[in-house]
Write an enzyme that holds these catalytic residues in place. Structure first.
Site, mmCIF file in Angstrom:
data_model
loop_
_atom_site.group_PDB
_atom_site.id
_atom_site.type_symbol
_atom_site.label_atom_id
_atom_site.label_comp_id
_atom_site.label_asym_id
_atom_site.label_seq_id
_atom_site.Cartn_x
_atom_site.Cartn_y
_atom_site.Cartn_z
ATOM 1 C CB SER A 1 -9.162 -1.602 1.337
ATOM 2 O OG SER A 1 -10.026 -2.553 1.917
ATOM 3 C CG ASN B 1 -1.855 -1.147 1.258
ATOM 4 O OD1 ASN B 1 -2.412 -1.501 0.233
ATOM 5 N ND2 ASN B 1 -2.033 -1.759 2.414
ATOM 6 C CE LYS C 1 -4.275 1.062 4.903
ATOM 7 N NZ LYS C 1 -3.849 -0.142 5.602
ATOM 8 C CG HIS D 1 -11.067 -2.019 6.717
ATOM 9 N ND1 HIS D 1 -10.529 -2.049 7.976
ATOM 10 C CD2 HIS D 1 -10.185 -2.671 5.919
ATOM 11 C CE1 HIS D 1 -9.358 -2.664 7.939
ATOM 12 N NE2 HIS D 1 -9.130 -3.053 6.704
ATOM 13 C CD GLU E 1 -13.252 0.554 3.065
ATOM 14 O OE1 GLU E 1 -12.372 0.594 2.187
ATOM 15 O OE2 GLU E 1 -13.632 -0.500 3.599
ATOM 16 C CG HIS F 1 -6.881 2.069 0.697
ATOM 17 N ND1 HIS F 1 -5.696 1.380 0.601
ATOM 18 C CD2 HIS F 1 -7.592 1.466 1.689
ATOM 19 C CE1 HIS F 1 -5.684 0.391 1.475
ATOM 20 N NE2 HIS F 1 -6.831 0.422 2.147
ATOM 21 C CG ASP G 1 -11.328 4.153 6.531
ATOM 22 O OD1 ASP G 1 -10.323 4.654 5.983
ATOM 23 O OD2 ASP G 1 -11.276 3.117 7.212
#
Ligand SMILES: Cc1ncc(COP(=O)(O)O)c(C=O)c1O
Length: 396
Positions: free
Chosen positions: A186, A48, A239, A139, A182, A214, A211
């Site tokens: 992910s 990541n 990440k 997640h 998110e 990423h 969230d």
């Protein structure tokens, strides 16, 4: 002890039989794009570290200097004597970058989601049970936070803003409402309909928690991420930022509340100086990394195009994370192993991390990858396609 050991053994046997057993494997990081495993060098497409910052000289230098200047550990929780002035400096930089009133550094993304959601959903403070509407592919750490708070989640189909609205409308009168998503998923690399969710949160007086693990660093203007307009953002430094730790950004009131009520902040030792050094340096580098961000995006776009031409599904990915969805766990493992034989490390992701029947390779691109490495990966997958039965699913 014997009785419980038997239960664990039975569980392990079941995982093994279903090809779902997980293993820890010793890895030696060599460069931002390469790892060595059991003496063999691999190009790493499972990391990541999207911008290669884990190996950036300025990040390493700041990390080492902070350790030399301030020690190896922080020695106490932030509410005792662990709150070195670097926390305040980083939180101020971070809040300015995110356009938030305040930010709070936490130990890790998993811990932040667990502890922050537990505190935010406290029904004794909210004076009523919260109505939490969540994307069903959020997640594991977000589910953990909901579970810790004892709240029921009203889950909508992945990315389905219309169903999110329906679920919001099911709230009991007077219930405090939350939307949980998110930004970049992910395991799929697809992107939440953030603008719609922001509008909905405002229309229904709900609190939108995003969230951005990423997104932060690698996506959005200047790497600011994709959570613009969310009431509360949770993100990680583990990440694209290349080191470790996490943050919450939001209003001054929310952050002050968390300082009183968030167990993961109150009862856990503050991050060590070396980590703060790395975080601080990475934040300073962010505005100058447009070229690196463009390179990651172009690697991923090229890969998606080539896979689609081969008839292999990449879901709705539009980011640096590209799933190659093959269906059965055995097919994902076989493809991952055949890539390893050729010097490429790409992890097979199987249930329960992803839904049954959607086992995949999760290919993650980094600015540290060269064009040739991406071309070689594509060529190796093309040749593997000829001898492995890659059952494609609808999801693919
Ligand atoms: C969406 C999301 N949130 C949180 C986390 C946890 O972050 P960390 O690795 O910093 O604990 C991850 C990491 O896998 C993630 O993908």
């Amino acid at each position: 002890m014997k009785q419980v050991e038997e239960s664990y053994k039975a569980f392990l046997a079941e995982c093994h039989a279903k090809n779902l057993q997980r293993h820890l494997c010793d890895v030696e990081p060599v460069t931002a794009a390469k790892i060595r495993v059991k003496g063999q060098l691999f190009v790493n497409f499972a990391s990541n570290d999207y911008l290669g910052l884990a190996h950036h000289p300025a990040v390493i230098e700041a990390s080492s200097q902070y350790a030399k200047d301030y020690g190896a550990g922080s020695s106490a929780s932030r509410l005792v004597t662990g709150n070195s002035h670097q926390f305040t400096e980083i939180e101020e930089k971070l809040a300015a970058l995110k356009g938030a009133e305040a930010a709070l550094i936490m130990a890790s993304g998993y811990q932040a989601n667990g502890a922050v959601l537990e505190a935010l959903f406290d029904k004794r403070i909210l004076k009523a049970a919260p109505h939490v509407v969540a994307d069903r592919l959020n997640h594991a750490s977000m589910h953990f936070g909901c579970k810790a708070a004892g709240v029921r989640q009203f889950r909508y189909h992945h990315l389905d803003a219309a169903q999110c609205r329906e679920k919001l409308e099911q709230a009991e009168p007077g219930a405090p409402k939350f939307i949980l998503t998110e930004t970049v998923f992910s395991m799929d690399g697809d992107v939440a309909p953030i603008k719609d969710l922001v509008g909905m949160a405002s229309a229904y007086d709900a609190c939108l928690i995003a969230d951005d693990a990423h997104g932060f660093g690698v996506l959005g203007k200047g790497g600011r991420g994709l959570a613009e307009g969310a009431d509360i953002t949770i993100g990680t430094f583990s990440k694209a930022m290349g080191s470790f730790g996490a943050y919450v950004a939001g209003s001054r009131g929310v952050i002050d509340y968390l300082i009183q009520r968030c167990g993961g902040l109150i009862y856990s030792t503050a991050l060590p100086p070396a980590t703060l050094g790395a975080i601080s340096a990475a934040i300073d580098l962010l505005p100058g990394l447009d070229e690196a961000r463009a390179k990651v995006a172009s690697h991923a776009a090229r890969f998606r195009q080539e896979m689609q031409a081969l008839g292999l599904g990449t879901g709705k990915s539009e980011t640096q994370i590209v799933p190659l969805i093959v269906g059965k766990a055995e097919a994902a493992l076989a493809l991952s192993n055949s890539l390893r034989d050729k010097g490429f490390w790409v992890t097979a992701i199987r249930p329960p991390t992803v839904p049954e029947g959607t086992s995949r390779l999760r290919v993650a691109f980094s600015a540290a990858h060269s064009d040739d490495e991406v071309a070689d990966l594509i060529a190796v997958i093309k040749s593997a396609r000829e001898h492995i039965d890659l059952e494609q699913t609808e999801a693919g």
